[in-house]
Write a protein that holds these residues in place. Sequence first.
Motif, PDB file in Angstrom:
ATOM      1  N   UNK A 163       0.801  -1.229   0.000  1.00  0.00           N
ATOM      2  CA  UNK A 163       0.000   0.000   0.000  1.00  0.00           C
ATOM      3  C   UNK A 163       0.832   1.276   0.000  1.00  0.00           C
ATOM      4  N   UNK A 169      -6.278   8.819   5.797  1.00  0.00           N
ATOM      5  CA  UNK A 169      -7.402   8.762   4.871  1.00  0.00           C
ATOM      6  C   UNK A 169      -7.002   7.933   3.646  1.00  0.00           C
ATOM      7  N   UNK A 170      -7.874   7.013   3.231  1.00  0.00           N
ATOM      8  CA  UNK A 170      -7.497   6.154   2.093  1.00  0.00           C
ATOM      9  C   UNK A 170      -7.300   6.917   0.773  1.00  0.00           C
ATOM     10  N   UNK A 171      -7.732   8.168   0.721  1.00  0.00           N
ATOM     11  CA  UNK A 171      -7.529   8.939  -0.518  1.00  0.00           C
ATOM     12  C   UNK A 171      -6.078   9.375  -0.690  1.00  0.00           C
ATOM     13  N   UNK A 172      -5.260   9.255   0.368  1.00  0.00           N
ATOM     14  CA  UNK A 172      -3.870   9.703   0.267  1.00  0.00           C
ATOM     15  C   UNK A 172      -2.857   8.566   0.263  1.00  0.00           C
ATOM     16  N   UNK A 173      -3.338   7.339   0.469  1.00  0.00           N
ATOM     17  CA  UNK A 173      -2.412   6.216   0.633  1.00  0.00           C
ATOM     18  C   UNK A 173      -1.608   5.966  -0.651  1.00  0.00           C
ATOM     19  N   UNK A 174      -0.414   5.409  -0.481  1.00  0.00           N
ATOM     20  CA  UNK A 174       0.455   5.156  -1.640  1.00  0.00           C
ATOM     21  C   UNK A 174       1.623   6.117  -1.584  1.00  0.00           C
ATOM     22  N   UNK A 175       1.596   7.084  -2.470  1.00  0.00           N
ATOM     23  CA  UNK A 175       2.675   8.073  -2.475  1.00  0.00           C
ATOM     24  C   UNK A 175       2.433   9.167  -1.441  1.00  0.00           C
ATOM     25  N   UNK A 229      -5.191  10.936  -7.725  1.00  0.00           N
ATOM     26  CA  UNK A 229      -4.822   9.555  -7.431  1.00  0.00           C
ATOM     27  C   UNK A 229      -3.441   9.495  -6.779  1.00  0.00           C
ATOM     28  N   UNK A 230      -3.332   8.709  -5.697  1.00  0.00           N
ATOM     29  CA  UNK A 230      -2.040   8.599  -5.016  1.00  0.00           C
ATOM     30  C   UNK A 230      -1.529   7.163  -4.982  1.00  0.00           C
ATOM     31  N   UNK A 231      -2.358   6.231  -5.460  1.00  0.00           N
ATOM     32  CA  UNK A 231      -1.946   4.821  -5.411  1.00  0.00           C
ATOM     33  C   UNK A 231      -1.727   4.305  -6.833  1.00  0.00           C
ATOM     34  N   UNK A 232      -0.586   3.639  -7.036  1.00  0.00           N
ATOM     35  CA  UNK A 232      -0.340   3.017  -8.340  1.00  0.00           C
ATOM     36  C   UNK A 232       0.253   3.947  -9.381  1.00  0.00           C
ATOM     37  N   UNK A 234       3.560   6.476  -9.823  1.00  0.00           N
ATOM     38  CA  UNK A 234       4.768   7.008  -9.174  1.00  0.00           C
ATOM     39  C   UNK A 234       4.757   8.545  -9.152  1.00  0.00           C
ATOM     40  N   UNK A 235       5.466   9.097  -8.174  1.00  0.00           N
ATOM     41  CA  UNK A 235       5.486  10.555  -7.987  1.00  0.00           C
ATOM     42  C   UNK A 235       5.887  11.301  -9.255  1.00  0.00           C
TER      43      UNK A 235
END
Lengths: 358, 178
Positions: A163, A169-175, A229-232, A234-235
Amino acid sequence: MPIHDFVQDTSRWMSDEGPYSDIVISTRIRLARNLIEHPFPMLQSEHQADEVIERVRAAIGSPEFAEQGGGNFELIQLDTITGLDLKTLEEKYLISSTMVEHATRGAAAIREDELVSIMINEEDHLRLQVLLPGLQLAEAWETATRVDDLLEAKLNYAFDERFGYLTACPTNVGTGIRASVMLHLPALVATGQINRVLSALGQVGLIVRGVHGEGTEAIGNLFQLSNQITLGVPEEEVIQSLESVAQKIIEHESQARTYLMQESREDIEDRIARSFGILAYARRLSAKETMQRLSDIRLGIDLGVIKGISKNILKELMVMTQPAFLQRKSGVALAPGERDFRRAELVRDKLRSGAGHI
Amino acid sequence: MLCQRCQQRDSTVHFTKILNGEKSEIHLCETCARENGEFMIKPGEDFSFHNLLSGLLGFENGGAFGQIAGMQKPQITRCNTCGLSYQQFAELGRFGCADCYHSFGPRLEPLLRRIHGGATAHTGKVPHRAGGIIKKRLQIESLRSELQQKIQLEQFEEAATLRDRIRELEQQSEAGGN
């Protein structure tokens, strides 16, 4: 640096010019980070919140942090400063409105140059923010990731192989990245093309909202464009797609400005001149009217209709005409009606003190 | 009904407050509700992501349809570390701690897909230290399967070397994680 320096004056993102600063007001990158072995701020005790603050204090205060270019930060515990100071930090975009409302056990570490700030115990343990003038996404990311690396050398981030950076908050997870640019688009609004441009953005995973406006209504023709989108993703990809979309919008806005000057020069000049007149002489100005007229002034400067005024007047005044700034300047508490007088006074001084003319 | 606070105006705002299992009802007029800030939702705030989330998750729980079909109520899932229930997560729109991601694991996938345009796995920056630990863990896993093979083949000498190597790596990653 003591708190009064942060709240007295303009920040560098306001006073410096950046690339494409005729259309792009500022670039912002925010990274959300949390510490492992600590509940997220929503559930943490006062003691745990203080512990997070102390860990960040130790990280930014370590010799390695400064040696490796992290810079000098001042950590301010938000429950130790006045409500007015708190509000001023918010008006300068150094802390969020969420932090102002829930200031207990929150802190902000602000770098000397005010281009980097770390909010502690907001929705996440850390919200690292880089704010630069003009369009400087790559530069902002470079700074953000460097400071992030230096912090990570001392802090145990909550990170998961699958993850990514774990956020409240799940809207920010990932990067955990939110990259955004603030755009001034008066010609796209005036020519009625704005909705067409904005509706296309949703299809490429970007969101746009008005600045200071409710819903989609933009006050002062200012729009904030950011990734959703923050998941999947790359920055670097987030930044590249935002950059290329911003470039496209800049192109469209420039074309629309040229079109306006060719097709309805008199109308646009009249509008700009009227706004100049009102801002230079009015005795009472609401926040909304100020922003709308300042947008005209800024367009006038960009089109060469108004001469002798710095481009940064829009950025500076959009912050300095906010309630807390006005109140600080006048030294007394101001009722909303009085603010309109003071605001007009400040804008008048600013416009007439220089060599501004049409 | 009159406003409980000013006893003058009609009450138009009704709250039900549940604190430590005790339920109390509050009836206020709009003016008093606004003055009594803690109860008032500011305009704009009542339509945030966090409110939308419970809607999204409602469907995943079986939601409105689940009830009609007479499905059994879903079991209460709680995070072992912070105690937040999945239901609370749905209402608040926020996790309580990093372990919530694992406690609620598989149930999160449809939600993450919806929020993040189909993606459910991170591809991006990996923190240096955690990254090192992850690499070590993968290494340990592959050595372990190798070890199993060696044992089955009765190659005990090689197996012993592998076992020592695994121990070494485990100690390193433990030290790195603290």
